[in-house]
Write a protein that holds these residues in place. Structure first.
Motif, PDB file in Angstrom:
ATOM      1  N   THR A  25       0.102  -8.643 -69.046  1.00 42.41           N
ATOM      2  CA  THR A  25       0.955  -8.377 -70.213  1.00 42.41           C
ATOM      3  C   THR A  25       0.987  -9.618 -71.105  1.00 42.41           C
ATOM      4  O   THR A  25       1.736  -9.677 -72.074  1.00 42.41           O
ATOM      5  N   LEU A  26       0.145 -10.582 -70.765  1.00 43.18           N
ATOM      6  CA  LEU A  26       0.129 -11.830 -71.519  1.00 43.18           C
ATOM      7  C   LEU A  26      -0.214 -11.649 -73.008  1.00 43.18           C
ATOM      8  O   LEU A  26       0.376 -12.340 -73.852  1.00 43.18           O
ATOM      9  N   PRO A  27      -1.135 -10.716 -73.372  1.00 40.26           N
ATOM     10  CA  PRO A  27      -1.403 -10.529 -74.809  1.00 40.26           C
ATOM     11  C   PRO A  27      -0.134 -10.234 -75.605  1.00 40.26           C
ATOM     12  O   PRO A  27      -0.005 -10.662 -76.757  1.00 40.26           O
ATOM     13  N   LEU A  28       0.844  -9.540 -74.991  1.00 43.95           N
ATOM     14  CA  LEU A  28       2.102  -9.268 -75.695  1.00 43.95           C
ATOM     15  C   LEU A  28       2.841 -10.570 -75.992  1.00 43.95           C
ATOM     16  O   LEU A  28       3.362 -10.784 -77.085  1.00 43.95           O
ATOM     17  N   ARG A  29       2.857 -11.455 -74.984  1.00 44.51           N
ATOM     18  CA  ARG A  29       3.537 -12.741 -75.180  1.00 44.51           C
ATOM     19  C   ARG A  29       2.791 -13.586 -76.202  1.00 44.51           C
ATOM     20  O   ARG A  29       3.393 -14.288 -77.006  1.00 44.51           O
ATOM     21  N   LEU A  30       1.446 -13.508 -76.141  1.00 40.21           N
ATOM     22  CA  LEU A  30       0.658 -14.294 -77.096  1.00 40.21           C
ATOM     23  C   LEU A  30       0.953 -13.850 -78.517  1.00 40.21           C
ATOM     24  O   LEU A  30       0.985 -14.671 -79.438  1.00 40.21           O
ATOM     25  N   SER A  31       1.230 -12.550 -78.712  1.00 37.28           N
ATOM     26  CA  SER A  31       1.519 -12.105 -80.074  1.00 37.28           C
ATOM     27  C   SER A  31       2.879 -12.632 -80.531  1.00 37.28           C
ATOM     28  O   SER A  31       3.065 -12.934 -81.712  1.00 37.28           O
ATOM     29  N   ILE A  32       3.812 -12.795 -79.586  1.00 33.13           N
ATOM     30  CA  ILE A  32       5.102 -13.428 -79.952  1.00 33.13           C
ATOM     31  C   ILE A  32       4.831 -14.860 -80.406  1.00 33.13           C
ATOM     32  O   ILE A  32       5.313 -15.318 -81.444  1.00 33.13           O
ATOM     33  N   LYS A  52     -20.356 -10.214 -70.407  1.00 32.92           N
ATOM     34  CA  LYS A  52     -19.656  -9.982 -69.139  1.00 32.92           C
ATOM     35  C   LYS A  52     -19.017 -11.268 -68.625  1.00 32.92           C
ATOM     36  O   LYS A  52     -17.884 -11.260 -68.144  1.00 32.92           O
ATOM     37  N   SER A  53     -19.752 -12.399 -68.733  1.00 35.91           N
ATOM     38  CA  SER A  53     -19.175 -13.681 -68.281  1.00 35.91           C
ATOM     39  C   SER A  53     -17.938 -14.015 -69.093  1.00 35.91           C
ATOM     40  O   SER A  53     -16.923 -14.481 -68.551  1.00 35.91           O
ATOM     41  N   ALA A  54     -18.021 -13.788 -70.431  1.00 34.73           N
ATOM     42  CA  ALA A  54     -16.873 -14.088 -71.294  1.00 34.73           C
ATOM     43  C   ALA A  54     -15.685 -13.233 -70.870  1.00 34.73           C
ATOM     44  O   ALA A  54     -14.548 -13.715 -70.796  1.00 34.73           O
ATOM     45  N   PHE A  55     -15.951 -11.966 -70.564  1.00 37.24           N
ATOM     46  CA  PHE A  55     -14.882 -11.066 -70.135  1.00 37.24           C
ATOM     47  C   PHE A  55     -14.197 -11.619 -68.881  1.00 37.24           C
ATOM     48  O   PHE A  55     -12.967 -11.663 -68.790  1.00 37.24           O
ATOM     49  N   TYR A  56     -14.997 -12.064 -67.896  1.00 36.30           N
ATOM     50  CA  TYR A  56     -14.407 -12.577 -66.650  1.00 36.30           C
ATOM     51  C   TYR A  56     -13.605 -13.845 -66.900  1.00 36.30           C
ATOM     52  O   TYR A  56     -12.547 -14.042 -66.310  1.00 36.30           O
ATOM     53  N   THR A  57     -14.114 -14.717 -67.793  1.00 39.34           N
ATOM     54  CA  THR A  57     -13.355 -15.925 -68.111  1.00 39.34           C
ATOM     55  C   THR A  57     -12.010 -15.544 -68.710  1.00 39.34           C
ATOM     56  O   THR A  57     -10.958 -16.055 -68.309  1.00 39.34           O
ATOM     57  N   ILE A  58     -12.021 -14.606 -69.676  1.00 38.38           N
ATOM     58  CA  ILE A  58     -10.769 -14.229 -70.358  1.00 38.38           C
ATOM     59  C   ILE A  58      -9.809 -13.557 -69.382  1.00 38.38           C
ATOM     60  O   ILE A  58      -8.641 -13.948 -69.265  1.00 38.38           O
ATOM     61  N   ILE A  59     -10.305 -12.581 -68.640  1.00 36.20           N
ATOM     62  CA  ILE A  59      -9.383 -11.814 -67.790  1.00 36.20           C
ATOM     63  C   ILE A  59      -8.828 -12.694 -66.666  1.00 36.20           C
ATOM     64  O   ILE A  59      -7.680 -12.548 -66.271  1.00 36.20           O
ATOM     65  N   ASN A  60      -9.620 -13.647 -66.184  1.00 36.99           N
ATOM     66  CA  ASN A  60      -9.094 -14.531 -65.136  1.00 36.99           C
ATOM     67  C   ASN A  60      -8.013 -15.457 -65.669  1.00 36.99           C
ATOM     68  O   ASN A  60      -7.130 -15.882 -64.942  1.00 36.99           O
ATOM     69  N   LYS A  61      -8.094 -15.789 -66.985  1.00 35.38           N
ATOM     70  CA  LYS A  61      -7.045 -16.616 -67.595  1.00 35.38           C
ATOM     71  C   LYS A  61      -5.772 -15.786 -67.778  1.00 35.38           C
ATOM     72  O   LYS A  61      -4.661 -16.282 -67.641  1.00 35.38           O
ATOM     73  N   LEU A  62      -5.941 -14.491 -68.122  1.00 41.22           N
ATOM     74  CA  LEU A  62      -4.795 -13.662 -68.482  1.00 41.22           C
ATOM     75  C   LEU A  62      -4.118 -12.999 -67.291  1.00 41.22           C
ATOM     76  O   LEU A  62      -2.896 -12.888 -67.231  1.00 41.22           O
TER      77      LEU A  62
END
Ligand code: UDP
Ligand code: MG
Length: 322
Positions: A226-233, A137-147
């Protein structure tokens, strides 16, 4: 009506009556004007029968019971409950008594003491669950707060009290893939966070398996970034650049030193790597596309089979279009 309690219930036959009595005991001398909005989210046990009994045997209390035609999930139940609630303040609370009604009193006193507060949300300082789950859960919050463009507070659940303005704002967001934590944050307003301790669940079991939580986490990321889309670019671009550099190196080795490319293994590795990258990026794209596909069907968020305690029954109220 001063306060509405929105209570999603899925297979909570052993809890609903205890919940009703506990709340009334705690509210006895403290809150006089409140209503219960129970949502039976397609339970397969006797939850609905028990809710109906509560409704029929307690005419002195304000009670609404909404019953879905099947299990639509807690997010839909919250939406239906917020829509039916009539209170100036609305509190979303679980039926399993893990979230104590005493905390609701605390929320109420906080929001009444300060006009600038629109929402009081309770967060768990310490989670009483497995260490692995807490880490996940902590990892999820770290990731989603970055994205994501909005903030997510680790440990804050749906257990919160909203004023009417904020309830209406949340209801104005009728998207199909609901992720309440993000929606509460997206609508803005002033939220105060208070710490609370979640009780152990005494009866029934948690509906959240690890897999369900993982899916929910992915839904949250897709819904608010929508950042994962940009990250894939970026990933595609970086691999392309690396492969061009590799090609130049190989050609130079051949021209200057006359070394042949030690081919087979390299080619296999490259093909697998590129194939994997492409599938990975396609998968990300697919996640977003799937959400668009489902949303464009414009299906209702839930279908009501029954609504006890509703004023002005209207035949068309049994479903809810976005
Ligand atoms: N719930 C629901 N629909 C579902 C799953 C859960 O209405 O599909 C309700 C459930 O009855 C409970 C609340 O949501 O009142 C929280 O669920 P649970 O206690 O299983 O979650 P946990 O406390 O384990 O996070
Ligand atoms: Mg629970």
């Amino acid at each position: 009506m001063k306060l509405s309690l929105v209570v999603p219930c899925y297979n909570e036959e052993a809890n609903v009556k205890r919940f009703f009595n506990e709340v009334n005991n705690v509210f006895l001398c403290n809150v006089d004007d409140y209503e219960f909005v129970f949502i039976n989210d397609g339970s397969k046990d006797k939850t609905y029968d028990n809710l109906k009994e509560i409704y029929e045997e307690n005419s002195a209390y304000n009670i609404q019971v909404l019953s879905f035609s099947r299990n639509f999930g807690k997010e839909s139940a919250i939406y239906a409950g917020l829509k039916a609630a009539k209170g100036d303040y609305v509190c979303i609370i679980d039926a399993d008594l893990q979230q104590r009604p005493e905390v609701v009193l605390k929320m109420l006193s906080e929001i009444e003491a300060d006009d600038s507060i629109d929402c009081v949300a309770a967060y768990q300082e310490e989670r009483n669950e497995g260490a692995l789950l807490t880490k996940f859960k902590s990892a999820f919050y770290t990731i989603i707060n970055k994205l994501a463009e909005v903030d997510f507070v680790n440990g804050a659940s749906d257990f919160r009290l909203l004023n009417r303005k904020m309830v209406d704002a949340v209801l104005s967001m009728s998207e199909y893939h609901r992720f309440s934590k993000g929606i509460f944050s997206w609508v803005g307003f002033n939220t105060k966070y208070i710490a609370y301790e979640a009780e152990e669940r005494e009866y029934g079991e948690s509906k959240w398996s690890f897999l369900k939580l993982f899916k929910y986490a992915i839904d949250g990321i897709v819904a608010f970034s929508t950042l994962p889309l940009r990250l894939s670019i970026a990933a595609g671009f970086i691999t392309a650049v690396i492969s061009i550099i590799y090609l130049v190196v190989v050609i130079l080795q051949k021209l200057i030193e006359g070394i042949d490319v030690p081919g087979y293994a390299t080619i296999i590795v490259l093909i697998l790597f590129l194939g994997g990258m492409q599938l990975f990026c396609l998968g990300i794209l697919g996640e977003y596309l799937a959400k668009v596909y489902v949303q464009t069907k414009n299906r209702p968020l839930y279908i009501l089979k029954e609504h006890l305690g509703k004023e002005n029954k209207n035949e068309n109220d049994y479903y809810d279009f976005q």
